[in-house]
Write a protein that holds these residues in place. Structure first.
Motif, PDB file in Angstrom:
ATOM      1  N   SER A  86      48.629  45.055  48.532  1.00 39.49           N
ATOM      2  CA  SER A  86      49.625  45.955  47.962  1.00 39.49           C
ATOM      3  C   SER A  86      48.926  47.045  47.153  1.00 39.49           C
ATOM      4  N   ALA A  87      49.307  48.302  47.386  1.00 43.16           N
ATOM      5  CA  ALA A  87      48.668  49.417  46.679  1.00 43.16           C
ATOM      6  C   ALA A  87      48.906  49.302  45.176  1.00 43.16           C
ATOM      7  N   ARG A  88      50.052  48.760  44.812  1.00 42.83           N
ATOM      8  CA  ARG A  88      50.390  48.604  43.399  1.00 42.83           C
ATOM      9  C   ARG A  88      49.431  47.615  42.727  1.00 42.83           C
ATOM     10  N   GLU A  89      49.169  46.503  43.397  1.00 43.11           N
ATOM     11  CA  GLU A  89      48.261  45.503  42.820  1.00 43.11           C
ATOM     12  C   GLU A  89      46.818  46.004  42.860  1.00 43.11           C
ATOM     13  N   MET A  90      46.495  46.787  43.894  1.00 43.47           N
ATOM     14  CA  MET A  90      45.156  47.360  43.982  1.00 43.47           C
ATOM     15  C   MET A  90      44.913  48.271  42.764  1.00 43.47           C
ATOM     16  N   ASP A  91      45.922  49.015  42.371  1.00 44.94           N
ATOM     17  CA  ASP A  91      45.789  49.879  41.198  1.00 44.94           C
ATOM     18  C   ASP A  91      45.608  49.062  39.918  1.00 44.94           C
ATOM     19  N   MET A  92      46.341  47.937  39.820  1.00 44.72           N
ATOM     20  CA  MET A  92      46.161  47.037  38.673  1.00 44.72           C
ATOM     21  C   MET A  92      44.707  46.583  38.611  1.00 44.72           C
ATOM     22  N   LEU A  93      44.175  46.243  39.790  1.00 43.83           N
ATOM     23  CA  LEU A  93      42.818  45.709  39.880  1.00 43.83           C
ATOM     24  C   LEU A  93      41.788  46.787  39.546  1.00 43.83           C
ATOM     25  N   LEU A  94      41.866  47.915  40.261  1.00 48.48           N
ATOM     26  CA  LEU A  94      40.803  48.918  40.159  1.00 48.48           C
ATOM     27  C   LEU A  94      40.796  49.623  38.797  1.00 48.48           C
ATOM     28  N   SER A  95      41.962  49.770  38.180  1.00 48.48           N
ATOM     29  CA  SER A  95      42.009  50.508  36.912  1.00 48.48           C
ATOM     30  C   SER A  95      41.246  49.786  35.810  1.00 48.48           C
ATOM     31  N   VAL A  98      42.316  41.693  35.978  1.00 49.92           N
ATOM     32  CA  VAL A  98      41.734  41.422  37.297  1.00 49.92           C
ATOM     33  C   VAL A  98      42.362  40.155  37.897  1.00 49.92           C
ATOM     34  N   SER A  99      42.440  39.076  37.103  1.00 50.49           N
ATOM     35  CA  SER A  99      42.994  37.820  37.627  1.00 50.49           C
ATOM     36  C   SER A  99      44.428  37.975  38.111  1.00 50.49           C
ATOM     37  N   VAL A 100      45.251  38.659  37.314  1.00 49.77           N
ATOM     38  CA  VAL A 100      46.666  38.725  37.693  1.00 49.77           C
ATOM     39  C   VAL A 100      46.847  39.544  38.971  1.00 49.77           C
ATOM     40  N   ALA A 101      46.064  40.630  39.104  1.00 44.91           N
ATOM     41  CA  ALA A 101      46.174  41.451  40.317  1.00 44.91           C
ATOM     42  C   ALA A 101      45.772  40.626  41.538  1.00 44.91           C
ATOM     43  N   LEU A 102      44.670  39.896  41.422  1.00 41.09           N
ATOM     44  CA  LEU A 102      44.191  39.111  42.565  1.00 41.09           C
ATOM     45  C   LEU A 102      45.156  37.972  42.908  1.00 41.09           C
TER      46      LEU A 102
END
Lengths: 417, 417
Positions: A63-72, B77-81
């Motif tokens: 999901s692009a939304r979760e990818m943004d959570m991750l990468l930010s 990171v954990s929550v996004a993954l």
């Protein structure tokens, strides 16, 4: 005292040692009496590492939304560390994420555009005498969703911030020390430009000069943000990018640009019906294939040859799309040429005048290289040519258009380096 | 259908494989028809790695505010993954940072307390049928500063969320499968408890049972949140922590707890002036030395012996502080005993009755171990004893207080495992 926005990319803050060096440079600027806002990317390979981790979790595109959570998180780590490094030097600094800095974006995750910047918090921190360190590449939607800006995002953050806070200057620190008249790895005599206009920079950027993302240049142009591109590692003067260059008169060609390998595709004997033309380009667009330099030849009996270029990487995909629609669209044959490249001369001073075009074609012809397609704009002439003698062509053009000459006014600073 | 809050710690989400396993377990709970809110810690060593990085940047202790900026990325990171892993299983999930989840805290960086939780966004996501994944250990101040909650933070996040959204149950998943009558590594016959009261759990947690942080237990007690402690890795039934246990009657001792090595300090012949007593404990507090089990002996000629315990790790620091104030405070000699340990019996059923205390002292005496100090509360008796025969003492107490016996009602489920 000036208000400066500085942007440091991922390789400039790749490890603790580099972060400390960047902090030292920022502290020097502060000591000179400037107010400093610093935009930072994620450390070196952090973004790639996080993407790798996401691939271990899910095979499908996440999901692009979760990818943004991750990468930010990547930039958040950099800004916190850079702020600590400044504290260690005795400077007052505070780090802000995109949402804390008031960078409001569209909800288009992974490639959001900045809508506006509510800069109160930044201005308050500046007024308290602090260096403000801001996470590049990220923002927040009005619903409180974290977004990333996609390619060129950190450059764009810096430029947009400079516009929002009316900075005197936006300094883009990178791993080259400015914008060159062409790629110095190919042409030894390439010169660092002292100045370049927004439009010229835009063409150079679009045509493969990777030093500054076209999106950031566009944003700078729109908001009349004065930019400097300079090195993270040296104190050399960089290249100024601004509305009008001081010595516009007399200079015609500012630089020679060239792009990644491309392929030339011709659809022969195609009925010249507009809906069929549209069908061709819609089909390609649906498969995310970018098309450049479209040319339709003379019409004979209601038919014509249609040709265009695609990136070499997309050629096989393009062929498969085109064969698929051949019956519907009605072209007779498909011809392709790979191993081509686009070389361009760029300059704001009426570069597209017939005399210059003639000189360009003549120079290319002298190297024995064929020209496939030509396109021109106000400030550039591009030729699609065989790739096999590219370096020779670039060197010849660099010489012919006077870019080698030492007395050239905009390159006089080079001799000091 | 129940509304569940589940908390997974760092070791449960230590790598991609573990994250996928946790996702599978959450999806199972969702498939059972429950609404699920999941609180997650940072992956395995992430927090330690980030702290290490900050040490490379600055030798001095970094700003707590910037440390929170840095460390809060770990849970993000954990929550996004985890959300991506749930998507890969076909579940609807959305991750939220602390600030997105409306977790408002004090501005006390590094050890902020939760003030309240504005749970609208969580409730909206739940009502849309989503699993909501929330970053533990973090929140935001009213000024938009990111904070972390310090030790026990993720457990506390889970409990506070369960209270805020009126969850039916808060499940704490950990690397042990419940709360035991004592440490199973020492006493083979240790039993997993089926139930334990908040107060008992609080004593057990304070006395070294690391399974659940006392702060989270306190929060659960205050808000009457029903807790279950269970394993991340097995499906074994865990231990319920709640207001009153069903079989309170008849059970006196619930468990045997013990703490890290401590030291006993005596200030002999000290004038019993309250301001001098205060001076002793203020000086120790100023150096961050925690003091436990304070005892003042009988007064003779306006003087008495004052003794207390400190953790063994703090002993040298405590001695230096005390010698420094000896002249002012006026004690005659300083005596210390190290290699001591505090062992406690815990139980809500009037455990501090004289008969039980007598049994405890007698049992310890039979092993030939000296008792230095005794303290009691409503639900525990603690003895500071020599550490050298600790395991023997614990085993004897476990047997004497009937915790070994198989017919014991609250441990009948153990035989199935």
């Amino acid at each position: 005292m000036s208000l400066l926005v500085m942007k440091y990319g991922g390789s400039s803050v790749g490890d603790a040692k580099r972060i400390k060096r960047v902090a030292r440079r920022i502290a020097d600027r502060r000591q000179e009496g400037h107010q400093c806002v610093v935009v930072v990317s994620a450390m070196g390979d952090t973004t790639d590492d996080l993407i790798e981790l996401s691939k271990e979790i899910a095979e499908a595109t996440p999901s692009a939304r979760e990818m943004d959570m991750l990468l930010s998180t990547g930039e958040q780590v950099s800004v916190a560390l850079l702020s600590m490094a400044l504290h260690a030097l005795g400077e007052q600094a505070v780090s802000l994420t995109g949402w804390q800095a008031g960078i409001r974006t569209e909800a288009n995750h992974g490639k959001a555009r900045i809508i506006d910047i509510q800069a109160d918090r930044i201005m308050n921190a500046l007024n308290q005498g602090r260096i403000v360190i801001i996470a590049g590449f990220q923002g927040v939607t009005e619903n409180g969703e974290i977004t990333t800006l996609g390619r060129g995002g950190s450059d764009t953050t810096a430029v947009a911030l400079a516009a929002a806070i009316r900075a005197d200057l936006c300094e883009i620190y990178t791993d080259v020390d400015g914008v060159y008249s062409t790629d110095p790895r190919i042409v030894k005599q390439a010169r660092k430009l002292k100045e370049i206009s927004y439009d010229e920079m835009l063409e150079m950027a679009h045509l493969g000069a990777a030093v500054l993302h076209p999106r950031a240049v566009e944003c700078a142009k729109q908001n009349k943000v004065k930019l400097v591109v300079r090195s993270s590692f040296t104190n050399h003067e960089g290249t100024q990018v601004k509305e009008e260059t001081d010595m516009e008169q007399g200079i015609v060609v500012r630089g020679i640009a060239f792009d990644k390998p491309i392929a030339h595709v011709s659809l022969l004997d195609m009925p010249t019906n507009p809906s069929r033309l549209a069908a061709v380009f819609n089909s390609l667009a649906n498969d995310d294939i970018d098309v450049d330099l479209i040319v339709q030849g003379g019409i004979r009996n209601g038919k014509a040859d249609l040709s265009f270029t695609v990136s070499l990487a997309d050629l096989e995909k393009a062929k498969s799309v085109l064969y698929h629609i051949q019956a519907d669209v009605g072209f007779k044959n498909l011809e392709t040429h790979s191993d081509l490249v686009k070389v361009s001369i760029v300059g704001a001073g009426n570069v597209s005048s017939p005399g210059l075009a003639a000189t360009m074609f003549h120079t290319i012809a002298e190297t024995g290289v064929s020209i496939y397609t030509v396109s021109t704009s106000e400030i550039k002439i591009s030729c699609v040519i065989e790739g096999r003698r590219l370096h020779e062509v670039i060197r010849s053009l660099h010489t012919v258009f006077g870019l080698d000459e030492h007395e050239y006014v905009f390159v006089t600073d080079v001799s000091n380096e």
